[in-house]
Design a protein around this motif. Sequence first.
Motif, PDB file in Angstrom:
ATOM      1  N   LEU A 457       6.884 -21.563  -3.858  1.00  0.00           N
ATOM      2  CA  LEU A 457       5.625 -22.029  -3.266  1.00  0.00           C
ATOM      3  C   LEU A 457       4.675 -22.548  -4.338  1.00  0.00           C
ATOM      4  O   LEU A 457       3.970 -23.548  -4.140  1.00  0.00           O
ATOM      5  N   GLU A 458       4.667 -21.863  -5.488  1.00  0.00           N
ATOM      6  CA  GLU A 458       3.828 -22.307  -6.602  1.00  0.00           C
ATOM      7  C   GLU A 458       4.266 -23.692  -7.059  1.00  0.00           C
ATOM      8  O   GLU A 458       3.434 -24.580  -7.297  1.00  0.00           O
ATOM      9  N   ASN A 459       5.559 -23.906  -7.163  1.00  0.00           N
ATOM     10  CA  ASN A 459       6.086 -25.209  -7.578  1.00  0.00           C
ATOM     11  C   ASN A 459       5.718 -26.308  -6.583  1.00  0.00           C
ATOM     12  O   ASN A 459       5.542 -27.468  -6.954  1.00  0.00           O
ATOM     13  N   ALA A 460       5.599 -25.915  -5.306  1.00  0.00           N
ATOM     14  CA  ALA A 460       5.269 -26.895  -4.268  1.00  0.00           C
ATOM     15  C   ALA A 460       3.768 -27.011  -4.023  1.00  0.00           C
ATOM     16  O   ALA A 460       3.332 -27.789  -3.171  1.00  0.00           O
ATOM     17  N   GLY A 461       2.970 -26.222  -4.757  1.00  0.00           N
ATOM     18  CA  GLY A 461       1.516 -26.261  -4.570  1.00  0.00           C
ATOM     19  C   GLY A 461       1.047 -25.588  -3.294  1.00  0.00           C
ATOM     20  O   GLY A 461       0.023 -25.957  -2.728  1.00  0.00           O
ATOM     21  N   LEU A 462       1.785 -24.558  -2.864  1.00  0.00           N
ATOM     22  CA  LEU A 462       1.501 -23.928  -1.567  1.00  0.00           C
ATOM     23  C   LEU A 462       1.077 -22.471  -1.682  1.00  0.00           C
ATOM     24  O   LEU A 462       1.110 -21.740  -0.692  1.00  0.00           O
ATOM     25  N   ILE A 529      12.881 -26.594   1.668  1.00  0.00           N
ATOM     26  CA  ILE A 529      12.049 -26.747   2.871  1.00  0.00           C
ATOM     27  C   ILE A 529      10.568 -26.668   2.497  1.00  0.00           C
ATOM     28  O   ILE A 529       9.740 -27.412   3.030  1.00  0.00           O
ATOM     29  N   PHE A 530      10.221 -25.772   1.554  1.00  0.00           N
ATOM     30  CA  PHE A 530       8.836 -25.721   1.078  1.00  0.00           C
ATOM     31  C   PHE A 530       8.427 -27.052   0.453  1.00  0.00           C
ATOM     32  O   PHE A 530       7.298 -27.527   0.644  1.00  0.00           O
ATOM     33  N   GLN A 531       9.322 -27.666  -0.308  1.00  0.00           N
ATOM     34  CA  GLN A 531       9.016 -28.961  -0.920  1.00  0.00           C
ATOM     35  C   GLN A 531       8.754 -30.020   0.154  1.00  0.00           C
ATOM     36  O   GLN A 531       7.808 -30.814   0.041  1.00  0.00           O
ATOM     37  N   ARG A 532       9.589 -30.038   1.175  1.00  0.00           N
ATOM     38  CA  ARG A 532       9.380 -30.999   2.262  1.00  0.00           C
ATOM     39  C   ARG A 532       8.060 -30.728   2.978  1.00  0.00           C
ATOM     40  O   ARG A 532       7.323 -31.653   3.315  1.00  0.00           O
ATOM     41  N   PHE A 533       7.772 -29.467   3.218  1.00  0.00           N
ATOM     42  CA  PHE A 533       6.523 -29.095   3.886  1.00  0.00           C
ATOM     43  C   PHE A 533       5.319 -29.594   3.091  1.00  0.00           C
ATOM     44  O   PHE A 533       4.375 -30.166   3.652  1.00  0.00           O
ATOM     45  N   ALA A 534       5.358 -29.417   1.780  1.00  0.00           N
ATOM     46  CA  ALA A 534       4.245 -29.845   0.927  1.00  0.00           C
ATOM     47  C   ALA A 534       4.041 -31.357   0.985  1.00  0.00           C
ATOM     48  O   ALA A 534       2.901 -31.840   0.980  1.00  0.00           O
ATOM     49  N   LYS A 535       5.130 -32.110   1.077  1.00  0.00           N
ATOM     50  CA  LYS A 535       5.047 -33.575   1.011  1.00  0.00           C
ATOM     51  C   LYS A 535       4.851 -34.229   2.373  1.00  0.00           C
ATOM     52  O   LYS A 535       4.222 -35.293   2.473  1.00  0.00           O
ATOM     53  N   GLU A 536       5.377 -33.622   3.437  1.00  0.00           N
ATOM     54  CA  GLU A 536       5.451 -34.309   4.718  1.00  0.00           C
ATOM     55  C   GLU A 536       4.543 -33.749   5.804  1.00  0.00           C
ATOM     56  O   GLU A 536       4.434 -34.341   6.883  1.00  0.00           O
TER      57      GLU A 536
END
Length: 573
Positions: A457-462, A529-536
């Motif tokens: 989550l930290e990597n994804a900014g979440l 999935i966290f990465q996609r959530f952060a971007k999309e």
Amino acid sequence: MSEKKLSANEGIKTRSNYLRGTIQEGLADQSTGSMSEDDQQLLKFHGTYQQDDRDLRNDRRKHRLEKAYSFMIRIRVPGGVATPHQWIETDRLATQFANGTIKLTTRQAFQFHGIIKSNLKRTIKEINQTAMDTVAACGDVNRNVMCNPNPHLSSVHAEVLKAAQDISTHLTPATRAYHEIWLDGEKIETSETEEQEPIYGKTYLPRKFKITIAVPPSNDVDIFANCLSFIAIVENDKLVGYNVAVGGGMGSTHGNEATYPRLADVIGFCTPEQIVDVAEKVVLVQRDFGDRTDRKHSRFKYTVDDHGPEWILAKLNEYLGYELGPVRDYKFTDNGDRFGWVEDEKGNFHYTLFVEGGRVLDTPAFPMRTGLLEIAKIHDGDFRLTANQNLIIANISAKKRSEVEALLEKYGMHHSHERSALRLASIACVALPTCALALAEAERYLPEVVTELEEELENAGLRHDSITIRMTGCPNGCGRPFISEIGFVGRGPDRYNLYLGGGHAGQRLSKLYRQDIHSNEIRGLLGPIFQRFAKERNAGEHFGDFVIRAGIVAETKQGSDFHKNIKEEALKN
């Protein structure tokens, strides 16, 4: 065609003489640390379960020793409110008789673990001396009645709390067995025809029954996951009544498509004066029409599913002698807790403390249990247990705030809620080593999972995005995993089913995303999935909503369709 045979528990209840059984004789038997099988079932009605330490099973078997039997005791706390004196005594009992910890449950109750049989009666008796009890905390009766614990959220909270306590009192079993066995009450010699259970009858309910009350916009008690719930309707700061929701429940059984989680249906509206009557009559409908032949099909959710919500409403109106009103508008926005300090309109202060896994204990780095005991000694308000296993030090007067604040700092609790939003939204059931039903770890393992996911989550900014995450050691659903945005349900040692897409406010079932994954696969599955959530994601979109909109999982239907979805997903995999 012959009628179906009643389940074995129905016979146990019938023969029990209103829950007495041979419990007193079993307690007196010093040759074993266990109780008879029939009495183990009856003990649940008195608020205790027989367990054993599963970590020790193999070693004790090797040495031909009896299992390390002990008992879990659940203390009923209607609405989750306890006095400072009750907290102090609960802490003492945890040291004197239990394993030195206090468990805050997902149903706003206290639990003790590790009580040996020779101390069981004394512990229950001393619990009652604190003006709390364990009666009906388990068993085929109405359990602890939950309600929104946050006094600062609504001006009607006191009314809602009183309603929860009134329902609890009204639905408490009438048998004198509890007083005779545990409190040395006078044994009344009567025939079975003279003793009565006016609500439950001789065989009580087909299975356990759970009631909650919520005050929108907070759904912290997860009303859609319970047998019967009331949604407070507030207009112009006045409580005008409650919407009535029926037929929720989380439990299922792996491989049994006839069992499934179900969301409650909102069927009507009642006034504040009618709430206890409505609660009683719903219980009577379940008493009279619930399935007593198959305990896996005996919860109220299946009664509602089998007959339909419309039939339930019609039967309820018949039992009431009047009709419920039409459902009123309401809106839930979340089902989490609000942490840290809050001041209410009366000038009182409330501090919500994060308690990971609901386990109050001391560690060298974090002596929380000692700190809470010291606070209880000077506190002039009360303690409130939340349905998310956290604790509110509530109604702190202005003159006491500085003292409480100093103790929070001294014992490291003033920063307890400065965690990731994911960790603050986590729930875990007890699972191993004490729960006999657990197939996998939960309370002992979820903190490690969260730590790994925090890095993703930290990597994804979440880090600050609240995502509800829950883990249970089996599919019985005590931690309500099937309505969380991320849910883990134990299948075996280090193996889980992974569910995604539940509603952030507890309003939607999740869907099976991956079946029987190893624990070391969790991070690899969720990180992308966290990465996609952060971007999309859309602005303000919650994680559970996103995984559905993005097609990662499909929206799940209720009832038997839930297991149809599971079966289809399993075939794909």
